[in-house]
Structure formats: C-alpha cells, structure tokens
Scaffold this motif. Structure first.
Motif, short mmCIF file in Angstrom:
data_model
loop_
_atom_site.label_atom_id
_atom_site.label_comp_id
_atom_site.label_asym_id
_atom_site.label_seq_id
_atom_site.Cartn_x
_atom_site.Cartn_y
_atom_site.Cartn_z
N PHE A 1 -1.00 1.65 -6.42
CA PHE A 1 -2.23 1.38 -5.68
C PHE A 1 -3.05 0.25 -6.32
O PHE A 1 -3.71 -0.51 -5.62
CB PHE A 1 -3.08 2.64 -5.54
CG PHE A 1 -2.50 3.62 -4.56
CD1 PHE A 1 -2.30 3.27 -3.24
CD2 PHE A 1 -2.14 4.89 -4.96
CE1 PHE A 1 -1.77 4.16 -2.33
CE2 PHE A 1 -1.61 5.79 -4.06
CZ PHE A 1 -1.42 5.42 -2.75
N MET A 2 -3.00 0.13 -7.62
CA MET A 2 -3.71 -0.97 -8.27
C MET A 2 -3.07 -2.32 -7.93
O MET A 2 -3.77 -3.32 -7.75
CB MET A 2 -3.74 -0.78 -9.78
CG MET A 2 -4.70 0.30 -10.22
SD MET A 2 -4.65 0.62 -11.98
CE MET A 2 -4.96 -0.98 -12.64
N LEU A 3 -1.77 -2.36 -7.82
CA LEU A 3 -1.09 -3.63 -7.55
C LEU A 3 -1.14 -4.02 -6.08
O LEU A 3 -1.06 -5.19 -5.75
CB LEU A 3 0.37 -3.57 -8.02
CG LEU A 3 0.56 -3.49 -9.54
CD1 LEU A 3 2.03 -3.33 -9.88
CD2 LEU A 3 -0.02 -4.71 -10.22
N THR A 4 -1.25 -3.06 -5.19
CA THR A 4 -1.25 -3.38 -3.76
C THR A 4 -2.65 -3.57 -3.19
O THR A 4 -2.79 -4.06 -2.07
CB THR A 4 -0.53 -2.29 -2.96
OG1 THR A 4 -1.18 -1.04 -3.18
CG2 THR A 4 0.93 -2.22 -3.34
N ALA A 5 -3.68 -3.16 -3.91
CA ALA A 5 -5.05 -3.30 -3.40
C ALA A 5 -5.47 -4.77 -3.45
O ALA A 5 -5.10 -5.52 -4.34
CB ALA A 5 -6.00 -2.45 -4.24
#
Length: 129
Positions: free
Chosen positions: A30-34
């Motif tokens: 989720f951190m990389l896709t946000a």
C-alpha cells in the motif's frame, strides 16, 4: 465400545511470525502503490489591509449565487466566462475582476469560477463579501 480419552500435552502456541510477515508485505504494497500528488491547485493572493485600487482601473463585476453566475448584471454560464473576459480585456474595459459570492453558492462553483478566470489569463481577481 470404549473410547479412551487421549492425553494431549501442552497446548501449542500459534506462531505470529507468518502473520507479521503478511502485515509487513501488505503495508509495503500500500505504501508503494499510493499516490501523493495534487490533482489541481488554485492560486489565491491575499490583498493588503486598506490597499486601494487606482481610480483609472475599469472593474468587471461577477456575482456568484445559487442560481449561477452573472457578469456585470447579465446571467452567463461559467463555460463562456473566459471568452467574455478576453473580449472585455481586448476592448480595454477589464482591468480587475471583482467577485461577490452570495449565500447558496457552493465551494465547487467558486473553485470552478476561479479556475475559469485564471485560465483566461485575464485581469486579477478580487473576492469581496
């Protein structure tokens, strides 16, 4: 038939290592896709206290209310505002745009209007009560 109760030793503890690994992977995903980008900016300038406009400037009066937009007393859709401002500016009758926001106007209408005035490249915008 006789059923013997088995002797079960100590209760096994569930290992949390795999659960922690899964949570870490989800957090990483989720951190990389946000995305943390801004979709649009509206530039606003703050007027000075007690600052006055030169007397030779020709103002354009806009009024925004729940019914829509009016330019110098004439009802006008926001989509035609940029063209009308360009015509007035080329004619030398548009030095400053004064916007009055009335009760019932939504913030989205105000943002759309500010964006339309900014996109026209026309005179500066002043918002009054």
């Amino acid at each position: 038939m006789r059923i013997e109760a088995g002797t079960y030793g100590r209760a096994r503890r569930i290992s949390l290592t795999s659960l922690i690994d899964v949570i870490f992977l989800l957090l990483l995903f989720f951190m990389l896709t946000a995305t943390f980008s801004r979709f649009g900016d509206v530039e606003l300038t703050v007027g000075g206290a007690g600052a006055s406009q030169p007397a030779d400037q020709t103002p354009i009066f806009l009024r925004l209310d729940a019914d829509g937009l009016s330019l110098n007393g004439e009802t006008l859709p926001v989509t035609l505002l940029a063209d009308r401002l360009n015509v007035l500016r080329e004619a030398g009758r548009a030095d400053v745009v004064i916007l009055s926001v009335r009760d019932g106007a939504t913030s989205q209408q105000l943002v759309d209007l500010i964006a339309a005035v900014g996109a026209s490249g026309g005179p500066p915008l002043q918002i009054v009560r």
